[in-house]
Design a protein around this motif. Structure first.
Motif, short mmCIF file in Angstrom:
data_model
loop_
_atom_site.label_atom_id
_atom_site.label_comp_id
_atom_site.label_asym_id
_atom_site.label_seq_id
_atom_site.Cartn_x
_atom_site.Cartn_y
_atom_site.Cartn_z
N ALA A 154 1.77 2.02 -3.55
CA ALA A 154 0.60 2.55 -4.26
C ALA A 154 0.42 4.03 -3.91
O ALA A 154 0.18 4.87 -4.79
N LEU A 201 -2.06 -1.24 -5.93
CA LEU A 201 -3.02 -1.37 -4.84
C LEU A 201 -3.82 -2.67 -4.96
O LEU A 201 -4.00 -3.40 -3.98
N HIS A 213 0.82 -1.21 0.00
CA HIS A 213 0.00 0.00 0.00
C HIS A 213 0.86 1.26 0.00
O HIS A 213 0.46 2.28 -0.56
#
Length: 157
Positions: free
Chosen positions: A86, A144, A83
């Protein structure tokens, strides 16, 4: 290419890009702005503000390069799909959008103030900036999704 080689190549490319950006912002851009001021008497008063304005546009580029370096560090840790990466890609996209908007405003301002033919160069820079932003946002979405799939698979026995 193995992960270690990929990370070294990517980080080497970042260092090369940072050096090229530094050369452009320290040598090339100020010289071109001063030359344009000498060629156009109406624009002579814009030399110093122009150099300052162009220098400000280096900030999002520097931020994007730092974010890209951090992405490469995560790749080196074999944590490509996370994450954080991302979010960093989204940050790179926003940096590209900010710089593109700033360039567009500067180009239009120059055109209005002195009728400078810089708009062709500005249009090219804006096009590249938008392409970088779109690519970064797309990659952010894919990373993601991959991070979510990885987390889901890590919970499966």
């Amino acid at each position: 290419m193995k992960r270690v080689g990929l990370v070294r190549t990517l980080k080497g490319t970042i260092i090369f890009l940072a050096a090229m950006v530094a050369i452009c912002y320290i040598e090339l851009f100020p010289d071109r702005i001063e030359e344009m001021g000498r060629q156009n008497a109406n624009a002579a008063w814009l030399v110093t503000p122009g150099i300052i304005a162009v220098s400000i546009s280096a900030i999002p580029i520097a931020i994007a390069l730092v974010l890209f370096w951090k992405i490469c560090t995560e790749i080196g840790r074999d944590n490509s799909f996370c994450h954080k990466n991302a979010g960093r890609l989204t940050g790179i996209g926003f940096c590209a959008l900010v710089d593109t908007g700033y360039c567009a405003v500067g180009t239009v301002t120059l055109e209005i103030l002195v009728g400078s033919p810089v708009w062709v160069l500005g249009l090219m820079v804006c096009t590249v900036g938008l392409a970088i932003a779109l690519a970064a946002f797309l990659l952010s979405h894919l990373v993601l999704k991959a991070a979510d799939m990885k987390a889901e698979n890590d919970l499966t026995i």
